[in-house]
Design a protein around this motif. Structure first.
Motif, PDB file in Angstrom:
ATOM      1  N   SER A  49      -9.860   0.610   8.009  1.00  0.00           N
ATOM      2  CA  SER A  49      -8.659   0.217   8.757  1.00  0.00           C
ATOM      3  C   SER A  49      -7.572  -0.276   7.812  1.00  0.00           C
ATOM      4  O   SER A  49      -6.793  -1.171   8.132  1.00  0.00           O
ATOM      5  CB  SER A  49      -8.996  -0.839   9.814  1.00  0.00           C
ATOM      6  OG  SER A  49      -9.605  -0.235  10.944  1.00  0.00           O
ATOM      7  N   HIS A  59     -13.261  -3.195  14.881  1.00  0.00           N
ATOM      8  CA  HIS A  59     -13.387  -1.929  15.607  1.00  0.00           C
ATOM      9  C   HIS A  59     -14.847  -1.711  15.971  1.00  0.00           C
ATOM     10  O   HIS A  59     -15.742  -1.938  15.154  1.00  0.00           O
ATOM     11  CB  HIS A  59     -12.891  -0.773  14.737  1.00  0.00           C
ATOM     12  CG  HIS A  59     -13.133   0.574  15.328  1.00  0.00           C
ATOM     13  ND1 HIS A  59     -13.991   1.490  14.771  1.00  0.00           N
ATOM     14  CD2 HIS A  59     -12.654   1.149  16.465  1.00  0.00           C
ATOM     15  CE1 HIS A  59     -14.018   2.587  15.514  1.00  0.00           C
ATOM     16  NE2 HIS A  59     -13.218   2.400  16.552  1.00  0.00           N
ATOM     17  N   THR A  79      -8.674   3.680  13.754  1.00  0.00           N
ATOM     18  CA  THR A  79      -8.966   3.531  12.330  1.00  0.00           C
ATOM     19  C   THR A  79      -8.177   4.527  11.493  1.00  0.00           C
ATOM     20  O   THR A  79      -7.491   5.408  12.018  1.00  0.00           O
ATOM     21  CB  THR A  79     -10.462   3.744  12.059  1.00  0.00           C
ATOM     22  OG1 THR A  79     -10.767   5.146  12.157  1.00  0.00           O
ATOM     23  CG2 THR A  79     -11.328   2.976  13.059  1.00  0.00           C
TER      24      THR A  79
END
Length: 394
Positions: free
Chosen positions: A148, A244, A326
């Motif tokens: 990320s 995430h 991402t």
């Protein structure tokens, strides 16, 4: 299918059209020298250049739960911070060499003709003066802390310190300074709740070590000196967490365990552990995709939602899939179809996905850690600039 050289249009779709506010760093020319096709990531949009330092941390109060050796738990983290001057400091690679080889091995040679990206983070550059809010980032299962980078560097360029954490045996590829690369076992030997609990313990330990950094100490296992100016720059009274997938679950879990974490975000991850039953009393943002449909299809989201007692919101990224949150959404247009089809990035154009996720994450933390409500309309799914963000609940 043979590798296809990315077109200019596909590179722009991957986010290369974004304007980097800081002067570009000079990455080594390994890609061109080796005849590899470069994969690139957009630079950050804020006014501050980005510095970074990697730390090898050893938690001697815990043993490694999955190696079976009884050795202490080891972590790799990267502290990203606004830099005073990036001149003379090379950028960090997206992945170190051993981890890059391991990632390429996942795809059976389809990426061997490609050079994975360099970041826009200047290695060990001096930190810019000032106390900054601190964010912890935890990646998804089988993902790496660098996956990320687009969101992380953008937050830093707007004045945050962001600490990204790899969780060995649960993250994808964790490379240590001695060259060891720890990959996740296959299949996953731990239950998901157990894995999230380990991650939450990792994040609490990292917070403890950041307090050491703020006092001028170096918690690095190799005792490497910290960049000049980093001491005293972390405002740990304004700490948030986001992640995430499984990393989003870890963000909720660490908030439940540790009141030092004042606000959190789960990007498209199911939730595990006591936090589902007990909820939270501090601000929390859930974001999903239509593929996940957390409120209606994920049995962990609704009970968690009902027990949130602070500010809460649920948003959705339209036309997205799991990894649209991402860097993989920006990598996908630049790699062969055989790889792209495995990346779960949906149909939302990459530049739109990157811009929307960057803006939403920053708006949330600006509101709750900086008391800046001016961008809060985005958190209502009411921004004409980012129509991909839809309001679900809250």
């Amino acid at each position: 299918m043979p590798p296809v050289r990315p077109t200019r249009r596909s590179l722009l779709a991957g986010g290369l059209g974004a304007v980097a506010a800081a002067a570009p760093l000079s990455a080594p020319g390994h890609a061109s020298a080796a005849g590899l096709l470069p994969v690139r990531l957009a630079g950050p949009t804020g006014p501050e250049p980005v510095g970074a330092v990697e730390l090898h941390l050893v938690d001697r109060s815990r043993t490694e739960p999955r190696s079976g050796t009884g050795e202490p738990r080891e972590l790799m983290v990267t502290v990203h911070y606004p830099a005073a001057d990036v001149r003379g400091h090379a950028p960090l690679p997206w992945l170190p060499p051993g981890a890059e080889r391991a990632v390429k091995a996942r795809f059976g040679g389809a990426l061997d003709g490609y050079a994975l990206p360099w970041t826009h983070s200047a290695d060990r550059a001096p930190a810019r003066p000032g106390r900054r809010p601190v964010l912890l980032y935890s990646p998804g299962y089988t993902a790496d802390r660098t996956f990320s980078t687009l969101v992380v560097e953008d937050l830093v360029s707007h004045g945050y310190v962001v600490v990204t954490v790899d969780h060995p045996y649960d993250s994808g590829e964790v490379e240590f300074p001695d060259g060891r690369v720890v990959t996740r076992p296959e299949p996953d030997p731990a239950g998901r709740a157990e894995a999230v609990a380990v991650r939450a313990g990792d994040l609490r330990f990292v917070l403890d070590q950041l307090a050491v950094v703020n006092r001028g100490g170096s918690p690095d296992a190799q005792r490497r000196a910290l960049p000049r100016g980093l001491c005293g720059s972390l405002d740990l009274t304004r700490t948030g967490a986001f992640g995430h997938s499984r990393g989003g679950a870890a963000s909720a879990a660490v908030m439940y365990l540790d009141e030092r974490v004042r606000a959190g975000i789960d990007l498209d991850g199911a939730l595990y552990g006591p936090v589902v039953e007990h909820g939270l009393d501090r601000p929390f943002l859930l974001m999903d995709t239509a593929v996940h449909d957390g409120m209606d299809q994920d049995p962990t989201w609704h009970p968690f939602w009902e027990r949130l007692r602070g500010w809460r919101r649920c948003l959705r990224l339209a036309d997205a899939d799991h990894n649209s949150y991402t860097d993989l959404v920006a990598v996908a247009p630049q790699v062969p179809d055989v790889v792209r089809r495995q990346l779960q990035v949906g149909t939302l154009p990459a530049d739109r996905a990157v811009a929307a996720v960057r803006a939403t994450v920053r708006a949330f933390f600006d509101l709750h850690l900086r008391r800046r409500p001016d961008t809060a309309h985005l958190l209502l799914g009411a921004s004409p600039r980012h129509p991909e963000i839809g309001y679900i609940a809250g």
